[in-house]
Scaffold this active site. Structure first.
Site, mmCIF file in Angstrom:
data_model
loop_
_atom_site.group_PDB
_atom_site.id
_atom_site.type_symbol
_atom_site.label_atom_id
_atom_site.label_comp_id
_atom_site.label_asym_id
_atom_site.label_seq_id
_atom_site.Cartn_x
_atom_site.Cartn_y
_atom_site.Cartn_z
ATOM 1 N N GLU A 196 -45.489 -82.808 13.175
ATOM 2 C CA GLU A 196 -46.236 -83.911 13.779
ATOM 3 C C GLU A 196 -47.666 -83.871 13.255
ATOM 4 O OE1 GLU A 196 -46.099 -84.252 17.958
ATOM 5 O OE2 GLU A 196 -43.930 -84.096 18.092
ATOM 6 N N ARG B 259 -47.094 -102.692 32.450
ATOM 7 C CA ARG B 259 -47.710 -103.063 33.723
ATOM 8 C C ARG B 259 -49.191 -103.299 33.498
ATOM 9 N NH1 ARG B 259 -50.527 -98.425 34.826
ATOM 10 N NH2 ARG B 259 -49.648 -96.477 33.978
ATOM 11 N N HIS C 174 -56.206 -85.004 30.564
ATOM 12 C CA HIS C 174 -55.397 -86.068 29.949
ATOM 13 C C HIS C 174 -55.304 -87.309 30.834
ATOM 14 C CE1 HIS C 174 -54.343 -83.063 26.997
ATOM 15 N NE2 HIS C 174 -53.836 -82.282 27.931
#
Length: 470
Positions: A3, A95, A38
């Site tokens: 990654e 949302r 976070h």
């Protein structure tokens, strides 16, 4: 599988609206890089400093994503931005998000209204060209949490909550008010404080001032942390990334202690003025309004009238002998006396008084005997010790590991009778989407575990019976 690692990423998201008739628009972008654990703390729109070409690419990518999945409604497409030159998809939140007010303030659009209209089957009447940013908006999330203790959530009653009023460009979104309880069952957010300005600097300074003028008493919050963050030079420069708070040690900045003597004197004046108002009101209702026993100036026959006030200020006891003077008081603290005159209520409900010749303006919030004093940018809690009150005592929790917050036990990592080394994790609590690990304070033995996984616990209860090795 490899990654890509981005050392100093920005967290930038794009707001989209999509109707059921195939039309998708993006409503510009927001920067959400300022985060703790976070979770977002500060958001702003538009994202500052992005190249126009990158901004356009991100908006187009967000629209393509929504079109590809046939999305309908309001949603947010989130990206990590690398060196303001490349972006990488994280996720889509299907949302409206907490930070949607900054988009509303720069676009003039009501996103809640459009979400409902789309749900009712209406078509978007806007074109992409109709969507443009006017000025800049910044939002701060005001939480009941303790930055000095790793942002642990706080619960309890809001003894006082007041925001600045009648300020252009200031928006407060809140679901609580003075007297409400912050419980462990929901996110501990108190309010979203949002400001708009013609440019980012005006919006930033307006937010800093709004935070400085917010008054909260009753429990710990991140109010000073937010103000410190927004006033930081690196934030002002727009040098934003997701490690900003740790890099600049924002949570380690301690609130100003203020002038202890001035704060105590100010608290004394507030108590005396409150007593005077109560006594005068009672005297107005008394059968004999001119009785000397109802006077508010500590009058005594053949003696000098005086009161006594005693405070506990962080464990230090401070006593004043109070002498009433013409138009004020003299506070005799033993080593020196303080003169007070001209005490009055300000237009904002605060207190104004001249203390030793210096005119001061502040606020004192009383919650029973606990006084929260706001003066000269400092906030300080002082306990009023009433005559005859029992002495306060504290108990050291030796051998007991207690819960630092209300929460739910999610993991028990040891057994009763087990010997452990210092800092070994023993039990894990979860509260308000955050986990807190209780660790061994020293080498020793776990003697008891009163709770099991799934049990709810209150703040201060014993979680682990522990005996340190000798």
């Amino acid at each position: 599988l490899l990654e890509r690692y981005i050392a100093r990423p920005r967290h930038v998201e794009v707001q989209v609206l999509a109707d059921a008739h195939g039309k998708v628009l993006h409503l510009l972008d927001r920067d959400c890089s300022i985060q703790r654990r976070h979770q977002k703390v500060i958001e702003e729109a538009p994202a500052p400093g992005l190249p126009d070409s990158l901004r356009a690419e991100m908006g187009a990518a967000a629209v393509r994503l929504a079109q590809a999945i046939g999305y309908v409604g309001a949603g947010t497409v989130e990206f990590l931005v690398e060196n303001d030159s490349a972006f990488h998809f994280i996720e889509m939140n299907t949302r409206l998000q907490v930070e949607h007010p900054v988009t509303e303030m720069v676009t003039g659009l009501d996103l809640v209204e459009w979400q409902l209209r789309i749900a009712a089957g209406e078509a978007l009447t806007l074109s992409q060209e109709d969507v443009a940013a006017s000025g800049h908006a910044v939002e701060a999330r005001l939480y009941a949490e303790d930055p000095a203790r790793g942002f642990l959530p706080q619960t309890g009653r809001l003894a006082h909550l007041a925001f600045p009023e009648n300020r252009a460009g200031l928006r407060i979104d809140s679901g609580v008010e003075t007297g409400d309880e912050i419980t462990p069952f929901y996110d501990p957010m108190i309010a979203k404080v949002v400001t708009w300005g013609e440019d980012r600097e005006r919006a930033r300074l307006a937010l800093a001032d709004a935070l400085a003028d917010t008054r909260i008493a009753g429990l710990n919050t991140n109010l000073f942390f937010l103000e410190t963050l927004v006033r930081h030079p690196a934030f002002a420069d727009g040098a934003l990334h997701t490690h900003f708070i740790d890099e600049h040690s924002i949570a380690a900045v301690e609130p100003p202690a203020g002038d202890a003597e001035a704060i105590r004197a100010f608290a004394a004046v507030a108590v005396l003025e409150n007593r005077t108002r109560r006594l005068k009101a009672r005297q107005e209702r008394a059968p004999d309004r001119f009785s000397p026993w109802g006077r508010a100036d500590a009058w005594r026959l053949n003696n000098r009238g005086s009161d006594r006030l005693e405070f506990d200020d962080g464990g230090e006891t401070m006593a004043y002998e109070v002498f009433h003077t013409d138009g004020g008081y003299r506070l005799d603290g033993g080593e020196r006396a303080v003169s007070v005159s001209g005490a009055a209520r300000g237009a904002d409900g605060g207190l104004i008084a001249e203390i030793d010749g210096r005119r001061q303006s502040g606020t004192v919030i009383a919650d029973g005997d606990r006084l929260t004093v706001f003066l000269d940018g400092a906030r300080r809690e002082i306990l009023l010790i009433e005559p005859g009150a029992a002495a306060m005592s504290s108990e050291v929790a030796g051998g007991r590991l207690t819960s630092p917050m209300p929460g739910t036990v999610v993991r028990v990592l040891v057994e009763a009778g087990q010997t452990v080394r210092k800092d070994a994790p023993l039990i894990v609590l979860e509260a308000m989407k955050m986990e807190h690990t209780i660790a061994a304070p020293a080498d020793g033995t776990v003697e008891s575990l009163p709770f099991a996984v799934g049990d709810r616990v209150e703040e201060g209860v014993e979680l682990v019976g522990f005996r340190a090795a000798t």
